[in-house]
Write an enzyme that holds these catalytic residues in place. Structure first.
Site, mmCIF file in Angstrom:
data_model
loop_
_atom_site.group_PDB
_atom_site.id
_atom_site.type_symbol
_atom_site.label_atom_id
_atom_site.label_comp_id
_atom_site.label_asym_id
_atom_site.label_seq_id
_atom_site.Cartn_x
_atom_site.Cartn_y
_atom_site.Cartn_z
ATOM 1 N N ASP A 278 -6.464 1.174 0.579
ATOM 2 C CA ASP A 278 -5.102 1.634 0.871
ATOM 3 C C ASP A 278 -4.536 2.293 -0.389
ATOM 4 O O ASP A 278 -4.529 1.683 -1.458
ATOM 5 C CB ASP A 278 -4.235 0.440 1.304
ATOM 6 C CG ASP A 278 -2.867 0.873 1.813
ATOM 7 O OD1 ASP A 278 -2.481 0.452 2.902
ATOM 8 O OD2 ASP A 278 -2.174 1.629 1.094
ATOM 9 N N ASP B 251 -3.179 6.952 4.870
ATOM 10 C CA ASP B 251 -3.618 6.544 3.533
ATOM 11 C C ASP B 251 -4.499 5.295 3.532
ATOM 12 O O ASP B 251 -4.640 4.657 2.499
ATOM 13 C CB ASP B 251 -2.415 6.368 2.589
ATOM 14 C CG ASP B 251 -1.738 5.016 2.736
ATOM 15 O OD1 ASP B 251 -1.744 4.470 3.845
ATOM 16 O OD2 ASP B 251 -1.225 4.515 1.717
ATOM 17 N N GLU B 252 -5.085 4.925 4.672
ATOM 18 C CA GLU B 252 -5.963 3.745 4.635
ATOM 19 C C GLU B 252 -7.168 3.890 5.548
ATOM 20 O O GLU B 252 -7.122 4.566 6.558
ATOM 21 C CB GLU B 252 -5.188 2.463 4.947
ATOM 22 C CG GLU B 252 -4.392 2.545 6.197
ATOM 23 C CD GLU B 252 -3.652 1.265 6.528
ATOM 24 O OE1 GLU B 252 -4.126 0.159 6.248
ATOM 25 O OE2 GLU B 252 -2.573 1.408 7.132
HETATM 26 P P1 TTP Z 1 1.988 2.416 3.131
HETATM 27 O O1 TTP Z 1 0.527 2.333 2.767
HETATM 28 O O2 TTP Z 1 2.547 1.346 3.998
HETATM 29 O O3 TTP Z 1 2.878 2.455 1.831
HETATM 30 P P2 TTP Z 1 2.624 3.160 0.436
HETATM 31 O O4 TTP Z 1 1.271 3.794 0.369
HETATM 32 O O5 TTP Z 1 3.763 4.091 0.163
HETATM 33 O O6 TTP Z 1 2.743 1.960 -0.579
HETATM 34 P P3 TTP Z 1 1.707 0.760 -0.845
HETATM 35 O O7 TTP Z 1 0.521 0.987 0.069
HETATM 36 O O8 TTP Z 1 1.337 0.879 -2.285
HETATM 37 O O9 TTP Z 1 2.462 -0.472 -0.531
HETATM 38 O O10 TTP Z 1 2.278 3.794 3.863
HETATM 39 C C1 TTP Z 1 1.616 5.013 3.524
HETATM 40 C C2 TTP Z 1 2.579 6.170 3.611
HETATM 41 O O11 TTP Z 1 3.140 6.236 4.914
HETATM 42 C C3 TTP Z 1 3.753 6.047 2.667
HETATM 43 O O12 TTP Z 1 3.463 6.549 1.371
HETATM 44 C C4 TTP Z 1 4.825 6.829 3.370
HETATM 45 C C5 TTP Z 1 4.506 6.679 4.843
HETATM 46 N N1 TTP Z 1 5.419 5.688 5.463
HETATM 47 C C6 TTP Z 1 6.593 6.144 6.055
HETATM 48 O O13 TTP Z 1 6.850 7.357 6.095
HETATM 49 N N2 TTP Z 1 7.454 5.218 6.593
HETATM 50 C C7 TTP Z 1 7.220 3.888 6.558
HETATM 51 O O14 TTP Z 1 8.044 3.079 7.049
HETATM 52 C C8 TTP Z 1 6.000 3.422 5.942
HETATM 53 C C9 TTP Z 1 5.716 1.939 5.865
HETATM 54 C C10 TTP Z 1 5.152 4.360 5.405
HETATM 55 MG MG MG Z 2 -0.453 2.703 0.929
#
Ligand code: TTP
Ligand code: MG
Length: 362
Positions: free
Chosen positions: A13, A111-112
């Protein structure tokens, strides 16, 4: 005698993904709080935070928070609009690296991804592969990630979240139960705010508490989801890493404050969601062919219905009409609705016949 090979699954992730992509493009942002989302309009803006980098999180800013609140917490942060084409480009580069190291590869959001690396044959070898992947992502794409390794997808995903950012958490099969047990129940896959609140009322604080709770009681509280919760809390997950081409759908889900069977209200949510989805599609130059409606009832029973259309569309109207048509099939039920989700799938980029990754914004 046939010996079953041990499964080794990795979940990757990316860290604060949208924000880190912006930092990569604008080195002057490094070290500053960065918030991605709607324009805060000096505190008067509507809309929410998509994500915030880890510096901004120190001020209490997080995904889903009203942008006006984020502004009041840290007016000096850099507030930037979402730039999907950039994020998809970076994500594609990262996924290419992951695919190279995988026996089987499955991207599950922008992103995962999961990768099956059972052929490494030991968790030590798998950890070496993970270290190489981290290095390669950093040097090639200039973003960072957190990795979890475990005996199944559930443990791997929970492990990647355990030490963020830039974490590497390895959970061997014999450690899985203890690892999960100690975590707060909210960390169990699928447990959202509402379920967590209901669990707390039963005196359940940790995943271990769920695992030890009477399964019949959970079932009477949550229906089938209760049984599933109990199963997951044991660390059980037999699902395979399913080979995927990349992102296949774009969707949004909405949980009502109070469960409802007000069809007018549900239609309003469908309309707003369709508009939002069409904006994302336009930004990305994507067309869809399938519309999926997901309904979760008050007892957590969840159904999806979908319709594949005769041709590709990119407008909000077709999403609205198709989703409302699908909703009619649910209308006979007397049960109140807790959550509605709309998703478009079978995506094509303009001009190119290419599928892209799934992206769920809640
Ligand atoms: P995440 O992987 O949940 O968050 P992140 O990568 O920003 O942070 P981390 O993994 O380090 O905790 O989500 C990936 C992307 O998806 C995030 O960068 C932006 C988008 N996203 C939104 O637009 N709205 C949301 O509510 C969430 C959770 C994510
Ligand atoms: Mg993330």
């Amino acid at each position: 005698m046939q010996v079953l090979r041990m499964r080794i699954i990795m979940h990757v992730d990316l860290d604060a993904f949208f924000a880190v992509c912006e930092e990569r493009e604008r080195p002057e942002l490094k070290g500053l709080p960065v918030v991605i989302g709607h324009d805060p309009e000096k505190g008067k803006g509507r809309g929410v935070v998509s994500t915030a980098n880890y510096k901004a999180r120190e001020y209490g800013i997080h995904s889903g928070m009203p942008i006006s609140k984020a502004y009041s917490l840290c007016p000096a942060a850099a507030f930037l609009p979402v730039n999907f084409p950039l994020y998809y480009r970076v994500a594609e580069g990262v996924m290419k690296i992951l695919r190279k190291h995988a026996d089987r590869f499955q991207q599950i959001s922008i992103d995962e991804a999961f990768i099956d690396i059972s052929s490494a044959e030991s968790f030590e070898k798998a950890a070496e592969v993970a270290a190489r992947i981290k290095q390669e992502i950093e040097t090639t794409e200039n973003v960072t990630c957190s990795i979890g390794i475990g005996p199944n997808k559930l443990i791997a995903k929970t492990a990647s979240d355990f030490q963020k950012p830039q974490g590497l958490t390895i959970i061997k099969p014999e450690e899985a139960q203890a690892f999960l047990s100690a975590l707060p129940s909210r960390k169990l896959y699928g447990v959202g705010e509402k379920t967590d609140k209901a669990l707390k009322e039963l005196g359940i604080e940790t995943i271990g508490d769920i695992a030890n709770f009477d399964v019949q009681m959970l079932q009477s509280m949550f229906g089938r989801w209760g049984t599933e919760l109990h199963f997951l809390a044991q660390g059980s997950d037999e699902s395979e890493v399913e080979e995927s081409e990349g992102i296949q759908s774009v969707g949004r889900e909405y949980t009502f404050k109070d469960d409802t069977n007000d069809i007018a209200l549900i239609n309003e949510i469908i309309d707003a969601t369709a508009e939002d989805l069409a904006t994302t599609l336009a930004e990305e130059g994507l067309w869809y062919r399938t519309v999926v409606l997901k309904i979760r009832y008050e007892n957590f029973e969840t159904h999806t219905r979908q319709k594949t259309l005769q041709q590709n569309f990119n407008d909000a109207e077709t999403i609205k009409n198709t989703a409302k048509d699908l909703l009619k099939k649910f209308a006979e039920s007397k049960k109140r609705i807790r959550l509605v989700g709309v998703r478009v799938a079978n995506l094509r980029r303009e001009g190119r016949q290419k599928t892209v990754g799934e992206f769920v914004k809640v």
